[in-house]
Scaffold this motif. Structure first.
Motif, PDB file in Angstrom:
ATOM      1  N   GLU A 162       4.315 -21.562 -16.660  1.00  0.00           N
ATOM      2  CA  GLU A 162       5.738 -21.700 -16.387  1.00  0.00           C
ATOM      3  C   GLU A 162       6.314 -20.520 -15.607  1.00  0.00           C
ATOM      4  OE1 GLU A 162       7.852 -22.517 -19.977  1.00  0.00           O
ATOM      5  OE2 GLU A 162       6.835 -24.432 -20.331  1.00  0.00           O
ATOM      6  N   GLU A 163       5.835 -19.319 -15.870  1.00  0.00           N
ATOM      7  CA  GLU A 163       6.350 -18.165 -15.149  1.00  0.00           C
ATOM      8  C   GLU A 163       6.015 -18.248 -13.666  1.00  0.00           C
ATOM      9  OE1 GLU A 163       5.267 -14.453 -16.840  1.00  0.00           O
ATOM     10  OE2 GLU A 163       6.203 -14.863 -18.783  1.00  0.00           O
ATOM     11  N   ARG A 164       4.856 -18.772 -13.348  1.00  0.00           N
ATOM     12  CA  ARG A 164       4.461 -18.925 -11.944  1.00  0.00           C
ATOM     13  C   ARG A 164       5.335 -19.993 -11.268  1.00  0.00           C
ATOM     14  NH1 ARG A 164      -0.666 -17.656  -9.679  1.00  0.00           N
ATOM     15  NH2 ARG A 164      -1.117 -16.585 -11.638  1.00  0.00           N
ATOM     16  N   VAL A 167      12.762 -29.158 -16.256  1.00  0.00           N
ATOM     17  CA  VAL A 167      13.511 -28.564 -17.366  1.00  0.00           C
ATOM     18  C   VAL A 167      14.096 -29.657 -18.254  1.00  0.00           C
ATOM     19  CG1 VAL A 167      15.439 -27.068 -18.010  1.00  0.00           C
ATOM     20  CG2 VAL A 167      14.055 -26.506 -16.003  1.00  0.00           C
ATOM     21  N   GLY A 168      14.591 -30.743 -17.634  1.00  0.00           N
ATOM     22  CA  GLY A 168      15.178 -31.826 -18.406  1.00  0.00           C
ATOM     23  C   GLY A 168      14.198 -32.473 -19.363  1.00  0.00           C
ATOM     24  N   MET A 188       2.960 -30.061 -12.554  1.00  0.00           N
ATOM     25  CA  MET A 188       1.587 -29.657 -12.259  1.00  0.00           C
ATOM     26  C   MET A 188       1.483 -28.138 -12.147  1.00  0.00           C
ATOM     27  SD  MET A 188      -0.736 -30.500  -8.879  1.00  0.00           S
ATOM     28  CE  MET A 188       0.199 -29.365  -7.852  1.00  0.00           C
ATOM     29  N   ILE A 189       2.450 -27.529 -11.464  1.00  0.00           N
ATOM     30  CA  ILE A 189       2.429 -26.070 -11.334  1.00  0.00           C
ATOM     31  C   ILE A 189       2.513 -25.424 -12.710  1.00  0.00           C
ATOM     32  CG2 ILE A 189       3.616 -24.056 -10.397  1.00  0.00           C
ATOM     33  CD1 ILE A 189       4.593 -25.837  -8.097  1.00  0.00           C
ATOM     34  N   ALA A 190       3.429 -25.914 -13.550  1.00  0.00           N
ATOM     35  CA  ALA A 190       3.571 -25.347 -14.894  1.00  0.00           C
ATOM     36  C   ALA A 190       2.307 -25.547 -15.718  1.00  0.00           C
ATOM     37  CB  ALA A 190       4.773 -25.979 -15.594  1.00  0.00           C
ATOM     38  N   TRP A 233      14.600 -21.037 -17.834  1.00  0.00           N
ATOM     39  CA  TRP A 233      14.960 -20.231 -16.663  1.00  0.00           C
ATOM     40  C   TRP A 233      15.542 -18.921 -17.154  1.00  0.00           C
ATOM     41  CZ3 TRP A 233      14.234 -20.342 -11.515  1.00  0.00           C
ATOM     42  CH2 TRP A 233      15.042 -19.526 -10.712  1.00  0.00           C
ATOM     43  N   ARG A 234      14.796 -17.836 -16.955  1.00  0.00           N
ATOM     44  CA  ARG A 234      15.214 -16.537 -17.499  1.00  0.00           C
ATOM     45  C   ARG A 234      16.078 -15.747 -16.532  1.00  0.00           C
ATOM     46  NH1 ARG A 234      12.225 -15.678 -22.177  1.00  0.00           N
ATOM     47  NH2 ARG A 234      11.621 -17.772 -22.897  1.00  0.00           N
ATOM     48  N   GLY A 235      16.379 -16.320 -15.373  1.00  0.00           N
ATOM     49  CA  GLY A 235      17.229 -15.629 -14.418  1.00  0.00           C
ATOM     50  C   GLY A 235      18.661 -15.501 -14.913  1.00  0.00           C
ATOM     51  N   LYS A 236      19.418 -14.630 -14.267  1.00  0.00           N
ATOM     52  CA  LYS A 236      20.795 -14.383 -14.667  1.00  0.00           C
ATOM     53  C   LYS A 236      21.695 -15.535 -14.215  1.00  0.00           C
ATOM     54  CE  LYS A 236      24.480 -10.934 -14.294  1.00  0.00           C
ATOM     55  NZ  LYS A 236      24.896  -9.641 -13.683  1.00  0.00           N
TER      56      LYS A 236
END
Length: 395
Positions: A347-349, A283-284, A340-342, A183-186
């Protein structure tokens, strides 16, 4: 002359006895005295001054419970005062901030029983107000352990308290870099973990029945939407459910909960639990090499028994109702939806989809709009692809 003298005497008597003639009574000084008492009590907590704390009254053991809590601020604001002679009950807002972790003070409501002796007020007892949650120090002496990216606070651990809490800190310190990579968010990049003595202790911190958390290893509390004006999130562990996990499971749980901390600013009322819980599990498990069959045994069994879910899990499916298999299947299905999305979009999507859903203020239309804008799918198409994905993984 004599008449004027009698009238003046009556007037003088009425002035002298103004209170008895219906004038206002003197204000009670007790609320002001109690405010100053609470100020001294707060100052004693911050100064680590046991003698000064005892001078404000009881319970003296409460100071010992707080002694290892790293505090940046601690203060009371008197909000109600009800006096009955030399006894009184006060309600106060307690605001405190953990040093190095809380961006803003955390607020809770306390009820204080007070006694007056020789013209001075003293605290006889302090407890959570009605409908307020317990605080960790209400359950016993707090032990704190600092990690590189974590602060772990626990009670009821006995002689092995530091060693046990260090194990939690080590898990959290491994979780934070893993979450940062996904997760690249702040976000602050650190976590506060609370470890009560028991499931009942966890329920007390959450202000909810213990029965609702029997199968839950940990939860994360915090402000949905992340205004930036809230304290740091708290990861609260259920030591009974957490304790039966192996080393791998414990790491997944702490990484999962740390993900909730990281994504808080983009998690809102619009975010369904299948997305927030599924993303945290994604993520886990990310980078662990665990297959769907290994990590989702309940869903695998259902698919192989031709009980393929018709729809993504509803929010209510994530509550513990006594059916641990159903709860596990909800988490597993949510995880595989995010996986499935990743796998199929990248992963960015996946993170873009998460943010797009959370940016909505209300639930209706949030998932539908994000599916269309980010994945170019309708909800029906997404569900069909998810079901096909499950068949492929477990067939």
């Amino acid at each position: 002359m004599a008449g004027r003298g009698r009238g003046s005497g009556v007037l003088a008597l009425c002035v002298a006895l103004l209170v008895g003639c219906g004038g206002p009574s003197a204000p009670d000084a007790a609320p002001g005295d109690v405010r100053r008492l609470l100020d001294r009590r707060a100052e004693a907590v911050l100064d680590r001054d046991a003698a000064a704390y005892r001078a404000t009254g009881r319970p003296a053991e409460a100071y010992g419970n707080l002694r290892d809590l790293p505090l940046a601020s601690w203060g009371y604001r008197l909000t109600a005062f009800d006096r009955d002679g030399a006894r009184a009950t006060a309600t106060a807002e307690l605001r405190y901030r953990i040093k190095g972790y809380d961006r803003e003070p955390l607020s809770t409501t306390r009820t204080l029983s007070l006694r007056e002796r020789d013209g001075q007020w003293y605290v006889a007892a302090e407890r959570p107000a009605k409908k307020a949650t317990e605080q960790l120090w209400d359950q016993g002496p707090v032990t704190s352990v600092r990690g590189d990216h974590s602060l772990v606070l626990g009670v009821g651990r006995g002689d092995r308290a530091t060693a046990e809490l260090r194990a939690y800190a080590d898990l959290a310190d491994r979780a934070v870099p893993s979450v940062r990579d996904a997760w690249r968010g702040k976000w602050p990049g650190q976590v506060v973990v609370l470890v009560p003595k028991s499931l009942d202790g966890m329920a007390g911190l959450l202000g909810a029945p213990a029965s609702g958390y029997q199968g839950i290893a940990a939860v994360t509390t915090g402000e949905a939407g992340g205004s930036g004006q809230a304290p740091a999130d708290r990861i609260i562990v259920n030591p009974e459910a957490y304790g039966v996990l192996g080393a791998f499971g414990k790491q997944v749980v702490i990484t999962h909960e740390t993900t909730h901390v990281a994504t808080r600013a983009h998690t809102s009322r619009a975010t369904p639990l299948w997305l927030s819980e599924g993303f945290a599990d994604w993520v886990g498990y990310r980078g662990t090499g665990r297959t769907a069959a290994q990590a989702a045994p309940e869903l695998r069994r259902a698919v192989q028994e031709e009980r393929l879910p018709a729809a993504l899990p509803e929010d209510g499916d994530f509550g513990f109702s006594g059916d641990s298999g159903k709860l596990a299947q909800a988490y597993e299905g949510a995880w595989l939806a995010c996986r499935m999305i990743a796998d199929q979009w990248g992963e960015e999507r996946l993170t873009a989809f998460y943010e797009a859903v959370g940016d909505h203020k209300k639930r209706p239309g949030a998932v539908e709009d994000a599916l269309r804008d980010v994945l170019d799918l309708s909800p029906e198409e997404f569900t069909a692809r998810w079901r096909t994905y499950l068949r492929a993984e477990f067939g």
